[in-house]
Design an enzyme around this catalytic site. Structure first.
Site, short mmCIF file in Angstrom:
data_model
loop_
_atom_site.label_atom_id
_atom_site.label_comp_id
_atom_site.label_asym_id
_atom_site.label_seq_id
_atom_site.Cartn_x
_atom_site.Cartn_y
_atom_site.Cartn_z
N SER A 65 0.86 -1.26 0.05
CA SER A 65 0.11 0.03 0.11
C SER A 65 0.82 1.39 -0.17
CB SER A 65 -1.02 0.10 1.47
OG SER A 65 -1.85 -1.22 1.44
N1 SAH Z 1 -0.87 -4.55 4.05
C1 SAH Z 1 -0.18 -4.99 2.92
C2 SAH Z 1 -1.08 -4.48 1.51
C3 SAH Z 1 -1.84 -5.50 1.42
S1 SAH Z 1 -2.56 -5.54 -0.21
C4 SAH Z 1 1.32 -4.40 2.74
O1 SAH Z 1 1.52 -3.49 3.66
O2 SAH Z 1 1.96 -4.90 2.14
C5 SAH Z 1 -3.90 -6.55 0.34
C6 SAH Z 1 -3.44 -7.87 0.49
O3 SAH Z 1 -4.76 -8.71 1.12
C7 SAH Z 1 -2.76 -8.64 -0.43
O4 SAH Z 1 -1.48 -9.34 0.12
C8 SAH Z 1 -3.83 -9.78 -0.75
O5 SAH Z 1 -3.18 -11.25 -1.06
C9 SAH Z 1 -4.68 -10.01 0.78
N2 SAH Z 1 -5.84 -10.55 0.95
C10 SAH Z 1 -6.84 -10.44 -0.22
N3 SAH Z 1 -8.02 -11.31 0.27
C11 SAH Z 1 -7.65 -11.78 1.63
C12 SAH Z 1 -8.31 -12.54 2.41
N4 SAH Z 1 -9.73 -12.88 2.06
N5 SAH Z 1 -7.75 -12.94 3.69
C13 SAH Z 1 -6.41 -12.63 3.81
N6 SAH Z 1 -5.54 -11.83 2.79
C14 SAH Z 1 -6.41 -11.48 1.69
#
Ligand code: SAH
Length: 214
Positions: A65
Site C-alpha cells: 500500500s
Molecule cells: N498490508 C499490505 C498490503 C496488502 S494488499 C502491505 O503493507 O504490504 C492486500 C493484501 O490482502 C494482499 O496481500 C492480498 O493477498 C490479501 N488478501 C486478499 N484477500 C484476502 C483474504 N480474504 N484474507 C487474507 N488476505 C487477503
C-alpha cells in the site's frame, strides 16, 4: 548521492510532503512511518522508489500500500499503544510493521502462502516481535485470538464481513475500504458502541479486492 542518503532524503520528503501536508498529524503515526524501513519491504529493483507516495507491485499481482494510505488507516485506528490489533491482508508485512510500532500486539492474516513465506521471516529479521502471522481467509477474522481493539482490512470488501463484530471489543474500531474493486472504495470506520456499529465515511481510496474463499 549514496543509496542510503537518497533513501533518507526521500523518506524525509515522504513525511513532510505526503503525510504531514496531507493531514497526518498523529505524532506516534509519523514516528512509526519514520521508523519502519519501507525499502526492506519492496522488491529489490524498486528499492530506490520505496518512499514514493504510491502503491508498488509485489509478488502475485498484489501491492504494497501507498505510505499515505498506511498512515491514514493507522491514524484512523486511534492507537495509543496498549491495543491488540487484527490486520487482514499481510502482503509484504509493511502495514503490520507500522501497526506494531503503535499497538501492543498485531495479528495479521494473509491468504497467499508465497506472500506470507516472505513476510513472516522479514518481520522477524527486522525485529517486529509483537507480530503474529497466519495463513487463512481473513474474512473469517481470528476467533481464537479475539477480541481485538482494532481490525484493519487492507483489501477492498464489498461489505463488512459478518464475523468481525463479535471479535471486536466494546469501543473497538474497524477500518475497512468498502466498495467495488473496479470503481474505488470508501474508507469506513466502524466503532462498536453498545454492541452495535456506528459508521463514519473517511474518504475515497483504491485497493486490491478482498478475496473470500468461502
Ligand atoms: N498490508 C499490505 C498490503 C496488502 S494488499 C502491505 O503493507 O504490504 C492486500 C493484501 O490482502 C494482499 O496481500 C492480498 O493477498 C490479501 N488478501 C486478499 N484477500 C484476502 C483474504 N480474504 N484474507 C487474507 N488476505 C487477503
Amino acid at each position: 548521492m549514496a543509496v542510503s542518503d537518497h533513501l533518507a532524503a526521500s523518506k524525509l520528503r515522504m513525511l513532510e510532503k505526503h503525510l504531514k501536508a496531507r493531514g497526518i498529524s498523529d505524532e506516534r503515526v509519523l514516528a512509526a512511518m519514520q521508523r519502519v524501513p519501507r525499502e526492506e519491504f519492496v522488491p529489490g529493483p524498486l528499492r530506490s522508489h520505496a518512499y514514493d507516495d504510491r502503491a508498488l507491485p509485489v509478488e502475485l499481482g498484489q501491492t504494497i500500500s501507498q505510505p499515505y494510505t498506511v498512515a491514514f488507516m493507522a491514524q484512523a485506528a486511534q492507537l495509543h499503544g496498549d491495543e491488540r490489533v487484527l490486520e487482514i491482508g499481510t502482503g509484504t508485512g509493511y502495514g503490520a510493521a507500522v501497526l506494531a510500532c503503535l499497538a501492543k500486539e498485531v495479528f495479521t492474516i494473509e491468504r497467499w502462502p508465497a506472500l506470507l513465506e516472505t513476510a513472516t521471516p522479514r518481520l522477524n529479521r527486522l525485529g517486529f516481535e509483537n507480530v503474529c502471522t497466519k495463513l487463512e481467509d481473513g474474512s473469517l477474522g481470528w476467533a481464537e485470538q479475539s477480541p481485538f481493539d482494532v481490525i484493519v482490512v487492507t483489501a477492498a470488501a464489498e461489505r463488512l464481513p459478518a464475523a468481525f463484530l463479535n471479535q471486536l471489543t466494546e469501543g473497538g474500531r474497524i477500518i475497512i475500504p468498502i466498495g467495488d474493486s473496479g470503481s474505488g472504495q470508501t474508507m469506513i470506520r466502524f466503532t462498536r458502541q453498545y454492541g452495535e456499529l456506528r459508521e463514519e465515511s473517511l474518504g475515497r481510496f483504491s485497493f486490491v479486492p478482498l478475496v473470500c474463499d468461502l
